[in-house]
Enzyme design. Structure first.
Site, PDB file in Angstrom:
ATOM      1  N   SER A  96       0.801  -1.228   0.000  1.00 37.67           N
ATOM      2  CA  SER A  96       0.000   0.000   0.000  1.00 37.67           C
ATOM      3  C   SER A  96       0.829   1.271   0.000  1.00 37.67           C
ATOM      4  O   SER A  96       0.306   2.361  -0.235  1.00 37.67           O
ATOM      5  CB  SER A  96      -0.910   0.018   1.234  1.00 37.67           C
ATOM      6  OG  SER A  96      -0.134   0.207   2.416  1.00 37.67           O
ATOM      7  N   GLY A  97       2.124   1.152   0.293  1.00 37.44           N
ATOM      8  CA  GLY A  97       2.974   2.326   0.418  1.00 37.44           C
ATOM      9  C   GLY A  97       3.087   2.852   1.830  1.00 37.44           C
ATOM     10  O   GLY A  97       3.892   3.736   2.115  1.00 37.44           O
ATOM     11  N   TYR A  99       4.229   1.554   4.660  1.00 32.17           N
ATOM     12  CA  TYR A  99       5.506   1.353   5.346  1.00 32.17           C
ATOM     13  C   TYR A  99       6.556   2.334   4.830  1.00 32.17           C
ATOM     14  O   TYR A  99       7.305   2.934   5.613  1.00 32.17           O
ATOM     15  CB  TYR A  99       5.981  -0.081   5.155  1.00 32.17           C
ATOM     16  CG  TYR A  99       7.374  -0.324   5.694  1.00 32.17           C
ATOM     17  CD1 TYR A  99       7.590  -0.499   7.062  1.00 32.17           C
ATOM     18  CD2 TYR A  99       8.472  -0.373   4.842  1.00 32.17           C
ATOM     19  CE1 TYR A  99       8.868  -0.715   7.569  1.00 32.17           C
ATOM     20  CE2 TYR A  99       9.746  -0.588   5.335  1.00 32.17           C
ATOM     21  CZ  TYR A  99       9.938  -0.756   6.693  1.00 32.17           C
ATOM     22  OH  TYR A  99      11.201  -0.963   7.185  1.00 32.17           O
ATOM     23  N   ASP A 149      -2.389   1.252   5.739  1.00 30.43           N
ATOM     24  CA  ASP A 149      -2.369   1.161   7.192  1.00 30.43           C
ATOM     25  C   ASP A 149      -1.307   2.085   7.778  1.00 30.43           C
ATOM     26  O   ASP A 149      -0.501   2.666   7.055  1.00 30.43           O
ATOM     27  CB  ASP A 149      -2.126  -0.281   7.654  1.00 30.43           C
ATOM     28  CG  ASP A 149      -0.769  -0.815   7.204  1.00 30.43           C
ATOM     29  OD1 ASP A 149      -0.200  -0.289   6.223  1.00 30.43           O
ATOM     30  OD2 ASP A 149      -0.266  -1.771   7.826  1.00 30.43           O
ATOM     31  N   GLY A 223       3.430  -5.167  10.738  1.00 30.34           N
ATOM     32  CA  GLY A 223       4.091  -4.583  11.900  1.00 30.34           C
ATOM     33  C   GLY A 223       5.140  -5.445  12.556  1.00 30.34           C
ATOM     34  O   GLY A 223       5.602  -5.125  13.653  1.00 30.34           O
ATOM     35  N   CYS A 311      21.827 -27.325  -5.018  1.00 29.45           N
ATOM     36  CA  CYS A 311      20.996 -26.334  -5.705  1.00 29.45           C
ATOM     37  C   CYS A 311      20.890 -26.639  -7.192  1.00 29.45           C
ATOM     38  O   CYS A 311      21.868 -27.026  -7.831  1.00 29.45           O
ATOM     39  CB  CYS A 311      21.584 -24.936  -5.491  1.00 29.45           C
ATOM     40  SG  CYS A 311      20.687 -23.627  -6.352  1.00 29.45           S
ATOM     41  N   CYS A 313      19.956 -24.311  -9.480  1.00 26.90           N
ATOM     42  CA  CYS A 313      19.981 -23.085 -10.284  1.00 26.90           C
ATOM     43  C   CYS A 313      21.012 -23.209 -11.398  1.00 26.90           C
ATOM     44  O   CYS A 313      21.946 -24.018 -11.309  1.00 26.90           O
ATOM     45  CB  CYS A 313      20.262 -21.870  -9.406  1.00 26.90           C
ATOM     46  SG  CYS A 313      22.005 -21.573  -9.009  1.00 26.90           S
TER      47      CYS A 313
END
Length: 385
Positions: A96-97, A99, A149, A223, A311, A313
């Site tokens: 939402s931006g 933070y 928030d 949070g 791994c 990769c």
């Protein structure tokens, strides 16, 4: 595309509090537990979209704050939305931006309407409210939209924590209303609410109740991972996910280290995001099943082995073709861009393999054994960097 579900969460198996399942959306299916690579500014830094997908990622995250400032949400919309702009055709979750405006910006005003702040780029002034946050996420073409928030540190006074939680719930209702007014966007996307309340069980319960009354497609635990430490975070996760609906996805925002994720999955979390695998890759840290290693260390200068023998990769699979620890040591120590790219790609593969292993362990009812073995190998052999 239109015959596919807007948002459908199915739990396939449980093991203790942990769950594995799928979220079906119009742009694709998300296997849970899921890790979302962070594409802050319409890019997962150093990795092409097709290569991000090749790691096993089903969904990535975009950042409302950064994209609203540059290149601008309206411009992204004109250029086909975030999917077309960056060339990613699967689901995208946008934060939402909230933070970022409270951690990166020079704040000038915070009130019931929202937050007015100065850009960290050029000092220009902007206001981000619940309604504007949802509008930006709509313009970006987000598949999973986050409610706006207010985040305060877990070290804040109880009074400050309670006030921020209550305001966040009022903003959650405004976010939901703005989302529902979005027409086609609301029909094709989902919206998650964010539980707040710091480390307080009562505040978290009150927040969960308010969010459930509003009604969301999924619920985030917000949070946390803001400096409280793993022990305190896990103590909160011992109760917070259980306060949220069991039939909806639970998303732990901004987490985290591999052992954080394993512990959070054991406590009922379904979705994660974190900059750690990409940021660490750019600074020379590789994640392996035997813990993180610092490729800058002189002991790797003539090591012809792969970063992680287990791994799959492209770099680890072919150490003889430019993927050895020695070559990566040289690239990183020399500041070569390729070093950051290969290290980042490896880290993303590691995280997605870890999520696949967690999903398999839950499905087969052996999560505790897997988690205990993972922690033992990761912690006991980890190179201290």
């Amino acid at each position: 595309m239109n015959d596919k579900p807007r948002f459908d969460f199915t739990i396939h198996a449980t093991d203790g509090k942990a769950r594995t399942g799928e979220i079906a959306m119009r742009r694709g299916t998300i296997r849970t537990p899921a890790f979302m690579p962070v594409g802050t500014a319409a890019t997962v830094k150093g990795v092409k979209p097709a290569d991000v997908r090749a790691t096993g990622a089903d969904i990535i995250l975009g950042n409302t704050y950064h994209l609203m400032l540059r290149p601008g949400a309206e411009r992204v919309a004109r250029l086909g939305g975030l999917h077309g702009f960056m060339g990613w055709d699967r689901p995208i979750l946008t934060d939402s931006g909230g933070y970022q405006v409270m951690s990166l910006s020079d704040l000038t005003k915070r009130d019931e309407n929202g937050v007015t702040f100065k850009s960290h780029l050029d000092g220009s002034r902007h206001t981000l409210s619940p309604e504007r946050s949802i509008e930006i996420q709509r313009l970006l073409g987000s598949d999973i939209v986050m409610a706006f928030d207010e985040l305060v540190p877990t070290t804040s006074t109880p009074e400050v924590q309670a006030a921020a939680m209550a305001r966040s719930m009022r903003w959650a209702k405004r976010s939901r209303d703005a989302f529902d007014a979005g027409g086609v966007h609301a029909e094709g996307a989902a919206i998650f609410g964010i539980q707040q309340g710091a480390l307080d069980q009562t505040l978290r319960g009150d927040s969960a109740g308010a969010l459930i009354d509003i009604g969301f497609d999924g619920y985030a635990v917000g949070g946390l991972a803001v400096g409280e430490g793993q022990e305190a975070m896990f103590a909160c996760l011992d109760f917070a996910p259980g306060q949220l609906p069991a039939d909806k996805p639970r998303y732990l925002m901004g987490v985290g280290k591999p052992t954080d994720i394993v512990g959070a999955v054991e406590r009922g979390i379904d979705m994660f995001d974190c900059v750690l695998p990409t940021r660490s890759g750019r600074t020379g840290q590789a994640f392996t099943r035997n813990g993180p290693l610092n490729i800058r260390n002189a002991k790797f200068a003539e090591d012809t082995g792969p970063l992680d023998p287990a791994c799959g990769c492209p770099t680890c699979a072919h150490p003889e073709h430019g993927g050895s620890r020695a070559y990566l040591h040289h690239l990183v120590r020399s500041g070569e861009i390729l070093g950051a790219m290969l290290m980042t790609e490896h880290n993303l593969w590691f995280y997605q393999a870890m999520m696949a292993d967690l999903r398999a362990a839950i499905g087969e009812g052996r999560l505790k054994a897997f988690a205990d073995a993972f922690r033992q190998a990761y912690d006991s052999h980890a190179e201290r960097v």
